[in-house]
Write a protein that holds these residues in place. Structure first.
Motif, PDB file in Angstrom:
ATOM      1  N   UNK A  63       0.820  -1.218   0.000  1.00 50.10           N
ATOM      2  CA  UNK A  63       0.000   0.000   0.000  1.00 50.10           C
ATOM      3  C   UNK A  63       0.847   1.258   0.000  1.00 50.10           C
ATOM      4  N   UNK A  64       2.092   1.160   0.449  1.00 53.86           N
ATOM      5  CA  UNK A  64       2.969   2.337   0.471  1.00 53.86           C
ATOM      6  C   UNK A  64       3.342   2.797  -0.931  1.00 53.86           C
ATOM      7  N   UNK A  65       3.220   1.890  -1.903  1.00 53.48           N
ATOM      8  CA  UNK A  65       3.556   2.236  -3.279  1.00 53.48           C
ATOM      9  C   UNK A  65       5.037   2.205  -3.579  1.00 53.48           C
ATOM     10  N   UNK A  66       5.844   1.861  -2.577  1.00 52.54           N
ATOM     11  CA  UNK A  66       7.291   1.860  -2.782  1.00 52.54           C
ATOM     12  C   UNK A  66       7.814   0.492  -3.236  1.00 52.54           C
ATOM     13  N   UNK A  67       7.172  -0.582  -2.788  1.00 49.27           N
ATOM     14  CA  UNK A  67       7.555  -1.941  -3.130  1.00 49.27           C
ATOM     15  C   UNK A  67       6.294  -2.782  -3.239  1.00 49.27           C
ATOM     16  N   UNK A  68       6.400  -3.899  -3.940  1.00 52.59           N
ATOM     17  CA  UNK A  68       5.349  -4.904  -3.911  1.00 52.59           C
ATOM     18  C   UNK A  68       5.881  -6.101  -3.142  1.00 52.59           C
ATOM     19  N   UNK A  69       5.206  -6.460  -2.069  1.00 51.05           N
ATOM     20  CA  UNK A  69       5.634  -7.563  -1.229  1.00 51.05           C
ATOM     21  C   UNK A  69       4.524  -8.606  -1.208  1.00 51.05           C
ATOM     22  N   UNK A  70       4.863  -9.847  -1.554  1.00 50.32           N
ATOM     23  CA  UNK A  70       3.877 -10.921  -1.663  1.00 50.32           C
ATOM     24  C   UNK A  70       4.104 -11.960  -0.576  1.00 50.32           C
ATOM     25  N   UNK A  71       3.057 -12.314   0.209  1.00 50.23           N
ATOM     26  CA  UNK A  71       3.221 -13.340   1.242  1.00 50.23           C
ATOM     27  C   UNK A  71       3.205 -14.738   0.635  1.00 50.23           C
ATOM     28  N   UNK A  72       4.002 -15.635   1.201  1.00 55.40           N
ATOM     29  CA  UNK A  72       4.050 -17.027   0.770  1.00 55.40           C
ATOM     30  C   UNK A  72       3.816 -17.900   1.994  1.00 55.40           C
ATOM     31  N   UNK A  73       2.710 -18.641   2.010  1.00 53.46           N
ATOM     32  CA  UNK A  73       2.432 -19.544   3.131  1.00 53.46           C
ATOM     33  C   UNK A  73       3.464 -20.663   3.166  1.00 53.46           C
ATOM     34  N   UNK A  74       3.752 -21.157   4.371  1.00 50.47           N
ATOM     35  CA  UNK A  74       4.795 -22.169   4.519  1.00 50.47           C
ATOM     36  C   UNK A  74       4.560 -22.953   5.796  1.00 50.47           C
ATOM     37  N   UNK A  75       5.476 -23.888   6.093  1.00 54.32           N
ATOM     38  CA  UNK A  75       5.411 -24.649   7.345  1.00 54.32           C
ATOM     39  C   UNK A  75       6.078 -23.906   8.489  1.00 54.32           C
ATOM     40  N   UNK A  76       6.613 -22.718   8.226  1.00 55.91           N
ATOM     41  CA  UNK A  76       7.259 -21.830   9.207  1.00 55.91           C
ATOM     42  C   UNK A  76       8.774 -21.957   9.171  1.00 55.91           C
ATOM     43  N   UNK A  77       9.453 -21.728  10.290  1.00 58.77           N
ATOM     44  CA  UNK A  77      10.859 -21.322  10.338  1.00 58.77           C
ATOM     45  C   UNK A  77      11.824 -22.143   9.481  1.00 58.77           C
TER      46      UNK A  77
END
Length: 319
Positions: A63-77
């Motif tokens: 939303x900041x318009x500076x970068x596009x960041x996409x979440x990726x679901x995973x099993x964690x650490x």
């Protein structure tokens, strides 16, 4: 505030940054500086706190318009750092103990991975919960019982395994995520559940309203783990009032890091940290109550070097 407080804080932060910059340069100071249009962040399983924080952060960044960041679901650490190492993602959330193992090539990792830190974001509290009227009243009572120790690929499995090994306790381990663990505890299919997360964790609070729970103290083994593994572990307390607790319960804390590939451009890292520090109060609300994000806390990433862009950000903003 005493006049010496601010200089002392600056001195502490400067010392931390000096060490981090030295380590960070060995991990990737030659990384490119080109613009980053899109980055991928490995979060965690659906419904978990990493997933909630990751989605909130990616929405805020985009939303900041500076970068596009996409979440990726995973099993964690563990899964997150493996994806980071093979280039599937650019950024990842991970517990401090797993991140340190990855950098040092210990335990789960048979060789060192190229991992850098942007910040230590907040602390997980290890919960050991059991039905209040059940047989588990203290840690030793877990011996031979059915215990959920976290999903495969999660940092919780690493922490729980270390704790049980340190205590010399064998259990009938069940590799389950939080939702499945709590459902099995409610139905009587489990005797106890390990969980590592913020306080309060909403799913645990919901179960506590349905089923009287006992939260088992873990302070004795927590001290032993800190002595063996260092400051990735800390002594923390589940506060009175959380989950309806009549009094505090001492347990084990482990930090959560926002990490990156060394090759993520420095300007992108500086932008990400600017947003994180601007919006931390809103972002952390989804995972833990009362947490604060301060630079002295954020740069405390142990053996995991700060990304050069992160070191530059902290130096430019905080001196």
């Amino acid at each position: 505030m005493p006049a010496t407080t601010a200089p002392r804080r600056r001195t502490v932060l400067a010392a931390a940054l000096a060490a981090a910059v030295t380590a960070g340069c060995s991990a990737g100071c030659s990384a490119g500086e080109g613009p980053a249009r899109s980055l991928r962040l490995a979060t965690g399983p659906e419904g978990g706190p990493y997933n909630a924080f990751g989605r909130s952060f990616t929405e805020t960044v985009t939303a900041s318009g500076r970068l596009t960041l996409t979440p990726v679901s995973s099993a964690a650490s563990v899964d997150n750092l493996q994806q980071l190492a093979d280039g599937s993602v650019d950024l990842a959330l991970t517990t401090a103990d797993v991140a340190e193992d990855a950098v040092l090539g210990h335990d789960t990792f048979d060789h060192s991975l190229g991992v850098t830190a942007l910040a230590r974001v907040y602390v997980n509290y290890l919960h050991l919960l059991a039905p209040a009227d059940g047989p588990v009243r203290e840690l030793a009572d877990l011996a031979g019982r059915r215990v959920a120790t976290g999903a495969v690929g999660s940092g919780l499995q690493v922490t729980a395994a270390r704790l049980l090994r340190q205590a010399g306790i064998g259990v009938r381990q069940q590799s389950l995520g939080l939702a499945d663990s709590l459902a099995a505890l409610r139905s009587g299919a489990l005797d106890a559940v390990f969980w590592s997360g913020g306080v309060p964790t909403s799913a645990v609070s919901a179960l506590a309203r349905e089923l009287p729970l006992r939260f088992v103290p873990l302070d004795a083994v927590a001290a032993q783990l800190r002595e063996r593994y260092g400051p990735v572990y800390t002594g923390v307390t589940l506060p009175a009032g959380a989950y309806g607790l009549a009094g505090p319960v001492a347990t084990l804390g482990v930090g959560n890091y926002l990490t990156a590939r060394p090759g993520v451009p420095e300007d992108a890292v500086r932008q990400l940290l600017g947003i994180l520090f601007d919006r931390w109060a809103t972002l952390l609300r989804s995972v833990t109550a009362g947490a604060r994000l301060e630079p002295r806390f954020a740069v405390s990433t142990g053996a995991v070097p700060l990304h050069p862009g992160a070191a530059a950000y902290y130096r430019s903003v905080y001196g």
